[in-house]
Every structure is written in C-alpha cells, then in structure tokens.
Design an enzyme around this catalytic site. Structure first.
Site, PDB file in Angstrom:
ATOM      1  N   GLY A 128      -1.719   6.381   5.715  1.00 53.55           N
ATOM      2  CA  GLY A 128      -2.400   6.098   7.001  1.00 53.55           C
ATOM      3  C   GLY A 128      -2.728   4.779   6.945  1.00 53.55           C
ATOM      4  O   GLY A 128      -2.788   4.105   8.385  1.00 53.55           O
ATOM      5  N   LYS A 170      -9.428   2.595  17.652  1.00 56.38           N
ATOM      6  CA  LYS A 170      -9.933   2.441  16.257  1.00 56.38           C
ATOM      7  C   LYS A 170      -9.721   1.031  15.605  1.00 56.38           C
ATOM      8  O   LYS A 170     -10.364   0.467  14.977  1.00 56.38           O
ATOM      9  CB  LYS A 170      -9.065   3.238  15.406  1.00 56.38           C
ATOM     10  N   ASP A 214      -7.949  -2.986   0.324  1.00 60.21           N
ATOM     11  CA  ASP A 214      -8.895  -2.165  -0.676  1.00 60.21           C
ATOM     12  C   ASP A 214      -9.834  -1.730   0.293  1.00 60.21           C
ATOM     13  O   ASP A 214     -10.667  -2.881   0.945  1.00 60.21           O
ATOM     14  CB  ASP A 214      -9.280  -2.427  -2.082  1.00 60.21           C
ATOM     15  N   THR A 250       0.758  -1.106   0.113  1.00 58.41           N
ATOM     16  CA  THR A 250      -0.031   0.270  -0.003  1.00 58.41           C
ATOM     17  C   THR A 250       0.657   1.137  -0.033  1.00 58.41           C
ATOM     18  O   THR A 250       1.780   1.097   0.495  1.00 58.41           O
ATOM     19  CB  THR A 250      -0.859   0.065   1.329  1.00 58.41           C
ATOM     20  N   TYR A 270     -11.680   9.744   5.559  1.00 53.88           N
ATOM     21  CA  TYR A 270     -13.129  10.104   6.253  1.00 53.88           C
ATOM     22  C   TYR A 270     -13.362  10.110   7.504  1.00 53.88           C
ATOM     23  O   TYR A 270     -14.189  10.133   8.113  1.00 53.88           O
ATOM     24  CB  TYR A 270     -14.422   9.159   5.394  1.00 53.88           C
TER      25      TYR A 270
HETATM   26  P1  ITT Z   1      -3.474   1.949  -1.785  1.00 54.50           P
HETATM   27  O1  ITT Z   1      -4.297   1.256  -2.945  1.00 54.50           O
HETATM   28  O2  ITT Z   1      -2.011   1.905  -2.198  1.00 54.50           O
HETATM   29  O3  ITT Z   1      -3.509   0.904  -0.767  1.00 54.50           O
HETATM   30  P2  ITT Z   1      -5.391   4.046  -1.394  1.00 54.50           P
HETATM   31  O4  ITT Z   1      -5.568   5.148  -0.677  1.00 54.50           O
HETATM   32  O5  ITT Z   1      -5.562   4.300  -2.994  1.00 54.50           O
HETATM   33  O6  ITT Z   1      -3.795   3.314  -1.042  1.00 54.50           O
HETATM   34  P3  ITT Z   1      -7.892   2.425  -1.620  1.00 54.50           P
HETATM   35  O7  ITT Z   1      -8.111   2.466  -2.902  1.00 54.50           O
HETATM   36  O8  ITT Z   1      -8.103   1.407  -0.782  1.00 54.50           O
HETATM   37  O9  ITT Z   1      -6.581   3.072  -1.149  1.00 54.50           O
HETATM   38  O10 ITT Z   1      -8.738   3.761  -0.955  1.00 54.50           O
HETATM   39  C1  ITT Z   1      -9.133   3.785   0.226  1.00 54.50           C
HETATM   40  C2  ITT Z   1      -9.652   5.090   0.838  1.00 54.50           C
HETATM   41  O11 ITT Z   1     -10.868   4.914   1.475  1.00 54.50           O
HETATM   42  C3  ITT Z   1      -8.784   6.067   1.452  1.00 54.50           C
HETATM   43  O12 ITT Z   1      -8.170   6.960   0.576  1.00 54.50           O
HETATM   44  C4  ITT Z   1      -9.877   6.792   2.480  1.00 54.50           C
HETATM   45  O13 ITT Z   1     -10.273   7.926   1.450  1.00 54.50           O
HETATM   46  C5  ITT Z   1     -10.937   5.666   2.553  1.00 54.50           C
HETATM   47  N1  ITT Z   1     -10.563   4.991   3.727  1.00 54.50           N
HETATM   48  C6  ITT Z   1     -10.229   3.460   3.804  1.00 54.50           C
HETATM   49  N2  ITT Z   1     -10.198   3.217   5.223  1.00 54.50           N
HETATM   50  C7  ITT Z   1     -10.165   4.326   5.819  1.00 54.50           C
HETATM   51  C8  ITT Z   1     -10.123   4.447   7.389  1.00 54.50           C
HETATM   52  O14 ITT Z   1      -9.837   3.550   8.214  1.00 54.50           O
HETATM   53  N3  ITT Z   1     -10.419   5.805   7.418  1.00 54.50           N
HETATM   54  C9  ITT Z   1     -10.845   6.723   6.949  1.00 54.50           C
HETATM   55  N4  ITT Z   1     -10.940   6.500   5.639  1.00 54.50           N
HETATM   56  C10 ITT Z   1     -10.720   5.337   5.138  1.00 54.50           C
END
Ligand code: ITT
Length: 200
Positions: free
Chosen positions: A11, A177, A71, A7, A156
C-alpha cells in the site's frame, strides 16, 4: 538520480511512488525487488522518526544508493496514542490489516462519538551514502467510524474519517488521499530537500 524506496508494504509503495513521481518525475525510483536483497531488521524504535531513519539507513547500507523510507501509523486518542509505532502488528501478526482494524474497532466499541478522535502520523526519511539524512513529519487528524467503509487505500483507511471530509480515507480518490494524508504531507516536505542534496 536514483533512489531506493525502502518499504515492503504494498500500500505504501503505491502511494510513495505516486508522490515521488508527482514531485520529482526525473528521479528513478527503485523498489526492494530491484536491488540486492537484504533482510530488514526488526522495527525497535520508540518513535516514528527513529524507525523511519533506521529503515532508510539500512537500505543505504545494503544497496549503496540513496534511500527513502517511511514509518507511520494510527494514533488513537482513546488509546492514549496507541497503536502508534505498533500499528502494523497491533493484532499480533505483522501486516494483518483486517485483524488490526477489527481489534481497534472492538477496543473502541463503548467509546462515544465525541471521544473517537485519531490521527495518522508519518515520519519520512532519506539517507545518503555519504551519511547525510533528514526526517520530516506529516499528520492528518480525523475520527474513527464504527464500521469500515470503502475499498481504496490500505490498513486502517476504511475506518478513518479525515477532519472536514464526508468520505473515509478508503473512499477518497488516490489524488484526494495524497492531498490530505500524513504521507502526502511528509513527502511534499521531504522530496524537495532530497532533490536539493542530490543535485548539490
Ligand atoms: P515497512 O516498514 O516495510 O514500510 P510496514 O507496514 O511495517 O511496512 P509501518 O511499520 O510504518 O510499515 O506500519 C505502518 C502501519 O500503519 C500500516 O501497516 C497500517 O496499518 C498503518 N498505516 C500507515 N499509513 C496508513 C495509511 O495511509 N492508511 C491506513 N493505514 C496506515
């Protein structure tokens, strides 16, 4: 035992490292900076599971090491489950957490309190160089506030009030969390299975 954490989200890195360390302290966790650099492909899957698996497989292909990926995203009832797999780029620019959050708040401005339900969903996957893989899910339900609260977490978190809690995900301690989060739930399922197959 060594695994690559596939990833690029800072965060997530913090949370996934913490969750892996808590359950399998003897596993050496490599980040993307520790392995042969590769260009992650676009996330084109229709589901969290498809994207999580694609990210893990891509990391195995590039590094030859076992990989773990996630994801995840926010599913908003009043938006028919969106932003869903588009959560990271909901406002148009990948990873712009603030803009994504503001857009959702604007979209929900006229949605009454009783219809502000939402969930965080996580699909977590491992993939191994021998072709084996597995995907599991975690979900936490809650409601969306009308203004951000808290500085912890990412994405979020400042507008998400988990069910039964008085604090937003961004106000909870990291430990709290992890205890309730979609990612905590998914990794508590996935890590023991990964350790089992790595040991076998
Ligand atoms: P990688 O694909 O490199 O892992 P990414 O940020 O592109 O990173 P995702 O496509 O899975 O990952 O998108 C996840 C999004 O969903 C993230 O950017 C946040 O906006 C939201 N999200 C996921 N988990 C969250 C959490 O625990 N708290 C707050 N927002 C979260």
């Amino acid at each position: 035992m060594r695994v690559v954490l596939a990833t690029a989200n800072a965060g997530k890195v913090v949370e996934m490292r913490r969750l892996l360390a808590a359950q399998a302290p003897y596993v050496e966790v490599l980040g993307l900076a520790d392995v042969q650099a590769y260009e992650p492909g676009p996330e084109t899957g229709a589901t969290f599971a498809a994207n999580a698996l694609a990210k893990a497989l891509e990391a195995v292909e590039a590094t030859g090491l076992p990989a773990v990926a996630d994801d995840s995203g926010l599913t908003v009832d009043a938006l028919n489950g969106m932003p869903g797999v588009l959560s990271a780029r909901w406002a148009g620019r990948h990873g712009d957490d603030r803009a994504n959050l503001e857009l959702v708040l604007g979209q929900l401005a006229d949605v009454p309190d009783e219809r502000r339900g939402a969930g965080f969903v996580c699909a977590a996957a491992y993939a191994l160089p021998d072709g084996r893989s597995e995907v599991v899910h975690g979900e936490v339900r809650g409601t969306l506030l009308r203004a951000p609260r808290g500085t912890g977490g990412f994405g979020y978190d400042p507008i998400f009030l988990p069910e039964g809690m008085a604090l937003t995900s961004a106000e909870l301690s990291p430990h709290d969390k992890d205890r309730i989060s979609h990612r905590g739930q998914a990794l508590r399922l996935l890590v023991p299975r990964l350790v089992d197959v790595l040991r076998a």
